[in-house]
Design a protein around this motif. Structure first.
Motif, PDB file in Angstrom:
ATOM      1  N   ALA A 121      61.889   5.175 -84.995  1.00 40.62           N
ATOM      2  CA  ALA A 121      61.434   6.378 -84.284  1.00 40.62           C
ATOM      3  C   ALA A 121      60.051   6.787 -84.767  1.00 40.62           C
ATOM      4  CB  ALA A 121      62.439   7.515 -84.487  1.00 40.62           C
ATOM      5  N   THR A 122      59.849   6.709 -86.087  1.00 43.25           N
ATOM      6  CA  THR A 122      58.539   7.064 -86.648  1.00 43.25           C
ATOM      7  C   THR A 122      57.462   6.089 -86.161  1.00 43.25           C
ATOM      8  OG1 THR A 122      59.709   7.871 -88.576  1.00 43.25           O
ATOM      9  CG2 THR A 122      57.334   7.585 -88.807  1.00 43.25           C
TER      10      THR A 122
ATOM     11  N   ARG B 204      57.505   4.296 -83.373  1.00 47.17           N
ATOM     12  CA  ARG B 204      57.245   4.583 -81.950  1.00 47.17           C
ATOM     13  C   ARG B 204      56.320   5.778 -81.805  1.00 47.17           C
ATOM     14  NH1 ARG B 204      62.914   3.495 -81.268  1.00 47.17           N
ATOM     15  NH2 ARG B 204      63.422   5.712 -81.256  1.00 47.17           N
TER      16      ARG B 204
ATOM     17  N   ASP C 198      67.056   2.966 -87.368  1.00 53.26           N
ATOM     18  CA  ASP C 198      66.737   3.844 -86.238  1.00 53.26           C
ATOM     19  C   ASP C 198      65.631   4.857 -86.535  1.00 53.26           C
ATOM     20  OD1 ASP C 198      68.533   2.618 -84.703  1.00 53.26           O
ATOM     21  OD2 ASP C 198      69.900   4.324 -84.458  1.00 53.26           O
ATOM     22  N   ASN C 199      65.744   5.505 -87.694  1.00 50.70           N
ATOM     23  CA  ASN C 199      64.794   6.562 -88.005  1.00 50.70           C
ATOM     24  C   ASN C 199      63.395   6.025 -88.241  1.00 50.70           C
ATOM     25  OD1 ASN C 199      66.370   8.798 -87.698  1.00 50.70           O
ATOM     26  ND2 ASN C 199      67.095   8.769 -89.828  1.00 50.70           N
TER      27      ASN C 199
END
Lengths: 408, 241
Positions: free
Chosen positions: B81-82, B84, B77-78
């Protein structure tokens, strides 16, 4: 991402959201407001009482034992103490002859008298009879003039030392030294005044007393009053040893067989402190319980509103995630929002508590609001915010960005 | 040309109770830098699922996806996010602006999440708004802007971090045709400035702006063609070369 930027951004977001939902935020934070108010008022009251107590208790010397018929805060019935033999002058004489390790000893006996000076008359003035040892034993600070001597005490001379209130009400602006007043019709020359002492726990003044030689007291009021024998220990540390000696010497003086039960009380400051501490302990316990309860209720309220807020802002969370917000960022945003609501609630609580504590100070009890109480209140409210915000924030951080974006 | 997107046999399986549904049944494609691609298909064809995977909002059940040289199909997930934040600029049909923040702050948001300092952030956001012609609307909130202006703010937000791709999902779906045309002109312009653009749409006249159209049906690529406009562009490129 820079942690400070993150916090700052989160605080701005949460302030905006509080502003956008004023009524809701206010209602949600009410529990916290009440909780913080309670804890603050309680602490200021306890602090105030503590300060007042410390001031008063110094009138009861820490190194002095008070031998009396009664025991302070005794556990037996009043009758038990009342029916004891009085402590007499003979007891005092025998006791003081045999007591070896005392710094000084003095007897005191008190009554209420009618005091007259020229045209002024006042009833029910506390009159105390004692010896020249009084000043040393009980640490009286003579302001003007002097205390009476052994010769004046033994001879039962008509001399007296008066308190600040007496001086103030009978001799406004006039030097009282050398003036003659009447106590129950007997003449007394004022030879000294003592320093203002204040009141005992706010209950009665220590400054309206007239102190006279004990032999004169007996002539006016008779000898049928129980005495107090005041014993000053050599040091505060030696107090317990002195107390042991006092008990055995007093028993012999009163002819109580070895192993017999004391028919007198040996009182000390400690008794006050213990009673006081158990009393404030009770107040603290009750107050802490009320505070905890309202903080728990308050936290539930905040948690509830945070869940609603997360639900309402599902789309916003989706947008933020799509743009690159990490889980921890979203989590932090909602945690900080909960903390902000709670801290704002705490500040409101403090703002209500402060004037209220001033009112209480004026009409009921002394109160003091030290800085640490303010800091404590804010720390507690921030903590409540973290507890309340944790699960809503966690659920927000776990939202799936695709679902969150689709949410309408 | 440099490969920006490379997918191989992407499968997406949804399990609902006992039912299994394959939204994508093995999609392989390559998109190069500065391409202008439209992904089309009727509803249920899997184009939204593909867009979510390309946009790193979701991960495939199986298959490989390389975005700008990084294997994103196995990121957590993290990391997603980066990616994106740095690589993708989203433009949505419903604009998806933060309603309580003004235009400038909305555009600033991706930069906040990349940890760029405030002064540089504001400068970059102002430049992005200037590029979409909204220099006079910076302090307006979304509800004080027209639909076209809102979409311009969203485009500025998508551009501000210099992403590898701009991913637009029905960008004119909520706009009248005149405003829609203006937005499409903006995309054409962005393409000519060197950006890689992927449009997800079911409207033919929107897809006409693209140089390449990928049509999906039932979770598979049905056709993948260069459009007339694309051919002209290629010829022009050959002629000028």
């Amino acid at each position: 991402m820079n942690f400070f930027t993150e916090i700052k951004e989160a605080v701005i977001i949460s302030l905006n959201s509080i502003r956008a939902n004023k009524v809701r935020s206010f209602l949600a934070t009410l529990g916290i407001v009440i909780g913080i108010m309670t804890v603050t008022i309680l602490q200021t009251a306890i602090e105030g009482i503590n300060t007042a107590f410390e001031k008063s208790i110094s009138a009861v010397g820490a190194d002095v034992l008070y031998i009396q018929k009664f025991e302070w805060f005794g556990k037996d019935d009043w009758d038990v103490y009342r029916n004891r033999r009085d402590i007499t002058w003979q007891d005092y004489e025998l006791f003081s002859e045999n007591m070896n390790n005392a710094e000084s000893i003095c007897p005191t006996v008190g009554s209420a008298g009618l005091v007259t000076y020229q045209d002024f008359t006042s009833e029910n003035i506390p009159v105390f009879g004692t010896t020249e040892e009084y000043q040393k034993t009980l640490g009286l600070d003579v302001d003007e003039g002097r205390f009476f001597t052994k010769r004046e005490s033994d001879g039962g001379w008509g001399v007296c030392v008066i308190g600040y209130d007496i001086k103030d009400s009978f001799f406004q602006g006039v030097d009282p030294i050398g003036k003659v007043i009447q106590v129950n019709g007997h003449n007394f020359k004022i030879i000294g005044t003592y320093e203002k002492m204040g009141s005992m726990l706010g209950l009665f003044s220590l400054d309206n007393r007239i102190i006279i030689p004990i032999n004169k007291f007996f002539k006016i009021f008779g000898t049928r009053r129980s005495l107090t024998i005041n014993v000053k220990a050599p040091t505060v540390e030696a107090l317990e040893d002195t107390k042991e000696e006092v008990r055995s010497v007093m028993k012999r003086a009163r002819r109580i067989p070895i192993g017999g039960k004391d028919d007198f009380g040996v009182n000390q400051q400690e008794a006050f402190k213990q009673t006081y501490e158990s009393l404030t302990g009770l107040i603290k316990t009750i107050g802490t319980a009320i505070t905890l309860l309202s903080l728990i209720v308050g936290s539930i309220g905040i948690a509830n509103i945070m869940f609603v807020s997360v639900k309402e802002r599902t789309k916003e969370i989706g947008i933020r995630k799509a743009i690159g917000a990490k889980r921890v960022t979203i989590m932090l945003q909602f945690l900080i929002e909960a903390v902000t609501i709670c801290v704002v609630g705490g500040i409101v609580g403090l703002m209500i508590a402060f004037p209220l504590s001033l009112v209480i100070n004026a009409v009921l009890l002394p109160t003091v609001m030290p800085l640490w109480v303010v800091v404590l209140a804010l720390v507690i409210s921030a903590f409540a915010g973290i507890v309340a915000g944790f699960f809503p924030a966690l659920s927000a951080s776990k939202l799936d960005p695709v679902d969150a974006l689709r949410y309408e | 040309m440099e490969e920006i997107i490379k997918t191989k046999d992407i499968v997406k399986l949804y399990v609902m109770g006992t039912e299994e549904l394959y939204a994508l049944k093995g999609v392989s494609m390559t998109i190069h830098k500065n391409e202008y691609v439209a992904i089309m298909g009727p509803s249920g064809s899997g184009k939204s699922t593909l867009m979510n995977i390309i946009g790193c909002l979701d991960t495939p059940t199986s298959g490989a996806y390389d975005l700008n040289g990084q294997n994103v199909s196995e990121m957590d997930d993290n990391e997603l996010a980066t990616v994106r934040n740095k690589e993708i600029g989203f433009v949505f049909q419903t604009f998806n602006l933060l309603p309580r923040s003004n235009a400038l702050h909305n555009v600033e948001l991706p930069l906040i999440y990349s940890g760029i300092s405030r002064s540089i952030r504001i400068e970059m956001a102002e430049q992005a708004l200037l590029n979409v012609g909204l220099q006079d609307r910076m302090t307006h909130k979304p509800n004080e802007l027209s639909g076209g202006q809102r979409q311009r703010v969203a485009i500025a937000r998508a551009l501000v971090n210099n992403p590898s791709i701009i991913l637009a999902d029905e960008p004119t779906g909520n706009l009248d045709s005149k405003t829609g045309d203006e937005i499409m002109e903006l995309f054409d312009n962005l393409h000519s400035l060197g950006n890689t653009i992927i449009l997800v749409t079911h409207e033919d006249f929107i897809a006409e702006h693209a140089h390449r159209v990928i049509k999906l049906r039932d979770g598979l690529i049905e056709t993948d063609k260069v459009t007339d406009k694309g051919l002209k562009y290629q010829n022009k490129a050959v002629v000028t070369a």
